[in-house]
Design an enzyme around this catalytic site. Structure first.
Site, PDB file in Angstrom:
ATOM      1  N   ARG A  26      28.243  -7.629  -8.126  1.00 33.67           N
ATOM      2  CA  ARG A  26      28.801  -6.813  -7.033  1.00 33.67           C
ATOM      3  C   ARG A  26      29.996  -6.006  -7.523  1.00 33.67           C
ATOM      4  O   ARG A  26      30.224  -4.876  -7.103  1.00 33.67           O
ATOM      5  CB  ARG A  26      29.195  -7.692  -5.845  1.00 33.67           C
ATOM      6  N   HIS A  74      25.884 -10.746  -2.416  1.00 35.12           N
ATOM      7  CA  HIS A  74      25.912 -12.128  -1.918  1.00 35.12           C
ATOM      8  C   HIS A  74      24.511 -12.674  -1.673  1.00 35.12           C
ATOM      9  O   HIS A  74      24.246 -13.336  -0.676  1.00 35.12           O
ATOM     10  CB  HIS A  74      26.766 -12.240  -0.655  1.00 35.12           C
ATOM     11  N   ASP A 119      29.946 -20.687   2.047  1.00 39.05           N
ATOM     12  CA  ASP A 119      29.573 -20.165   3.364  1.00 39.05           C
ATOM     13  C   ASP A 119      28.301 -20.819   3.915  1.00 39.05           C
ATOM     14  O   ASP A 119      28.054 -20.800   5.111  1.00 39.05           O
ATOM     15  CB  ASP A 119      29.381 -18.641   3.314  1.00 39.05           C
ATOM     16  N   ARG A 130      27.455 -12.612  -5.735  1.00 37.57           N
ATOM     17  CA  ARG A 130      28.887 -12.804  -5.516  1.00 37.57           C
ATOM     18  C   ARG A 130      29.574 -13.384  -6.753  1.00 37.57           C
ATOM     19  O   ARG A 130      30.703 -13.038  -7.080  1.00 37.57           O
ATOM     20  CB  ARG A 130      29.077 -13.777  -4.351  1.00 37.57           C
ATOM     21  N   SER A 168      34.210  -7.297   0.171  1.00 42.14           N
ATOM     22  CA  SER A 168      33.339  -8.260  -0.507  1.00 42.14           C
ATOM     23  C   SER A 168      32.232  -7.582  -1.305  1.00 42.14           C
ATOM     24  O   SER A 168      31.857  -8.034  -2.376  1.00 42.14           O
ATOM     25  CB  SER A 168      32.699  -9.198   0.515  1.00 42.14           C
ATOM     26  N   GLU A 179      24.419  -3.982  11.520  1.00 43.45           N
ATOM     27  CA  GLU A 179      23.571  -3.704  10.354  1.00 43.45           C
ATOM     28  C   GLU A 179      22.371  -2.818  10.693  1.00 43.45           C
ATOM     29  O   GLU A 179      21.918  -2.035   9.860  1.00 43.45           O
ATOM     30  CB  GLU A 179      23.088  -5.013   9.730  1.00 43.45           C
ATOM     31  N   PHE A 200      21.976 -10.167   5.699  1.00 41.19           N
ATOM     32  CA  PHE A 200      22.029  -9.265   6.848  1.00 41.19           C
ATOM     33  C   PHE A 200      21.251  -7.983   6.588  1.00 41.19           C
ATOM     34  O   PHE A 200      20.650  -7.412   7.502  1.00 41.19           O
ATOM     35  CB  PHE A 200      23.480  -8.935   7.195  1.00 41.19           C
TER      36      PHE A 200
END
Lengths: 266, 310
Positions: free
Chosen positions: B7, B106, B114, B164, B34, B55, B80
């Site tokens: 990322r 991610h 998470d 991530r 992020s 989204e 998402f």
């Protein structure tokens, strides 16, 4: 002139769906005046150059009213009118719901409800970046307002001050399972858009003077998007279809086509 | 050795690309810190659009921008992007074949703490089932940098799957990423490990351990999952046994794509290392990768098994 165009478009819609044997007459007929006013008076467009970057865009977010869009496009000269009778047939460019890859004049494929306004916002953002002054018009159904994404897009249009975006709500009060107010009420529609930061105009969606006045008012409105909540009659113009929920997605039989066309002759 | 998350490489690559190409625009859904699109936002604020936590609208707006000739990169977490906005991607991006780049970060278990709600383990399956869609899973920072550029140069929808977690460097800048071409990192005649994403580094470790035991296996980085490099899969099949390794459910991902190609061309003993059709959970990335069997050790065992079955 617009009245006459609207009459021709209604005839085409009835004929087209009759020939196809399936389709959505009710919600196609309710939006006729709005779409006719746009294609034959409002839009800056050139059917010989469907990719012209400066053109105004029209997005049929309620994609099931495809016959309405096809009739307006054919009447404008985007493709030969004979092609209308191929609607929904295998190999036809006139898909059951609009396909922008196959048919010139269709700006974006629609059919899955709730998505047209977001696309309009993207077009308007791009136009602003490029210093172009084209406007983007969207036709939403009132049942379609039940899709959450419409409100995501409504929020974004106001947040980004997209004053080149104008939406029409074809408020015909009927959806597949019954009255919109009973299935899942989007009311108060005007208040909702107002609270989302839109300039709201309430009009009779079958009155050309009011439609054109709303378009003018939207043009004069800067800094926020405009919505015309247009009161309409589902099935408008064909007596036995008017306000009948069963004509949402059923094709008229040959004798019904004949009756409807006779009504639309005068 | 310096480790960089894909990322992070994506965020930097976007800025470079933004300088060269005015048509690049970037959209995010309240995760720019992020996803690292914040670098682009800082450099080109007028070409960055935060769409908030929405989204579906993110994808629809990207479609509109693409229609007007922009090259939008739409970013959020993979779970998402591919999940929440699937219908928007299907009907408003893939079906009209719009030039939208979905750069999803991610992805996979390595999201870590998470937990399952945020660990996309089915996004490759969802995206590769869409006609017109290209699916890329870069293995490290350098490959990401080049894949971002390749995605922008390719006309059509692209799903770029990013992570991530910081991952080891595999490639130097002499590497040339080619869309649709797998890369042979090691050659070996006894079996081939076909991997993508962070599992490429694990595959290389497994290969070393196997070599120490006298087992010579190849390692193929299948960074483009769609269109799949079927020629490379055929070449891998010549070694007589295949293990796939992915940070994804074994249902529908890289392993499935390779298996589909193999059974039609040259079936050989095969095993899929990946998440075994379960959801993830909270934990550190390392703990999770170990618990769910996404390690060099797991690959090694799988390779020995397929060699036995030859």
């Amino acid at each position: 002139m617009l009245q006459e165009k609207a009459r021709l478009i209604r005839q085409d819609i009835v004929r087209m769906i009759g020939a196809a044997g399936s389709g959505h007459p009710g919600g196609s007929l309710s939006g006729v005046e709005i779409v006719t006013a746009l294609y034959f008076h409002v839009l800056r467009h050139d059917p010989r150059r469907p990719d012209w970057p400066e053109r105004d865009r029209f997005i049929l977010s309620k994609g099931h009213a495809a016959p309405l869009l096809y009739a307006a496009l054919a009447e404008s000269g985007y493709f030969p009118k004979e092609e209308l009778w191929t609607l929904r047939r295998l190999g036809s460019r006139l898909q059951g719901h609009p396909d922008c890859k196959s048919l010139p004049g269709v700006e974006i494929s629609t059919g899955s409800l709730g998505q047209g306004l977001a696309v309009a916002n993207g077009l308007a953002l791009a136009g602003r970046l490029d210093g172009r002054d084209y406007r983007v018009y969207v036709l939403l159904g009132d049942g379609e307002l039940e899709e959450g994404m419409v409100w995501e897009a409504a929020m974004a249009a106001a947040h980004y001050n997209l004053d080149k975006v104008m939406a029409f709500v074809d408020h015909n009060h009927l959806q597949i399972d019954g009255r919109v107010e009973e299935v899942m009420s989007p009311e108060p529609v005007a208040e909702k858009f107002r609270s989302f930061g839109w300039h709201v105009i309430e009009i009779d969606g079958h009155d050309f003077r009011q439609i054109l006045a709303a378009v003018e008012e939207a043009r004069r409105t800067s800094g926020r998007p405009t919505v015309a909540v247009a009161e309409t009659v589902k099935g408008k113009g064909v007596s036995f279809m008017e306000n009948q929920v069963d004509w949402h997605g059923v094709a008229p039989k040959p004798e019904q086509v004949a009756r409807a066309l006779a009504e639309l002759e005068s | 050795m310096e480790k960089i998350a894909t990322r992070e490489a994506y965020g930097r690559a976007l800025v470079d690309l933004g300088r060269l190409e005015r048509r690049i625009v970037v959209l995010d859904a309240d995760l720019s810190k992020s996803t690292k699109t914040e670098y682009f936002a800082k450099e080109f604020p007028e070409r960055f659009f935060n769409m908030g936590i929405a989204e579906q609208n993110l994808m629809g707006t990207a479609a509109g921008l693409a229609l007007a000739g922009k090259i939008p990169f739409a970013s959020t977490f993979a779970v998402f992007a591919a999940g929440r906005a699937y219908d928007q991607i299907r009907n408003t991006i893939a079906y009209p074949r719009l030039n939208v780049k979905i750069a999803a970060t991610h992805a996979g278990l390595s999201v870590g703490e998470d937990g399952a709600s945020h660990q996309a383990l089915e996004d490759i399956a969802l995206m590769r089932a869409l006609p017109n869609m290209t699916v890329i899973v870069p293995a490290d920072a350098e490959e990401t940098r080049q894949a971002v550029k390749a995605a922008a140069e390719h006309y059509g929808p692209v799903y770029l799957r990013l992570g991530r977690m910081n991952v080891p460097r595999i490639y130097g800048n002499d590497y040339r990423f080619i869309l649709g071409k797998a890369d042979w990192l090691r050659r070996g005649h006894m079996a081939t490990i076909i991997a993508c994403g962070l599992m490429v580094a694990e595959a290389l470790r497994a290969q070393e351990m196997l070599a120490a035991q006298g087992l010579e296996v190849g390692v193929l980085n299948m960074s483009t999952i769609k269109p799949l490099d079927r020629e490379a899969v055929m070449e891998a099949a010549e070694t007589g046994a295949i293990v796939t390794a992915e940070e994804h459910n074994v249902v529908g991902g890289l392993g499935s794509a390779v298996a589909e190609a193999l059974v039609e061309m040259k079936p050989v003993p095969m095993k899929r290392v990946g998440v075994q059709d379960v959801f993830g959970e909270s934990g550190s990335a390392e703990e999770l990768l170990t618990k769910y069997g996404l390690t060099a050790g797991a690959i090694l065992e799988a390779v020995k098994e397929v060699i036995r079955r030859k």
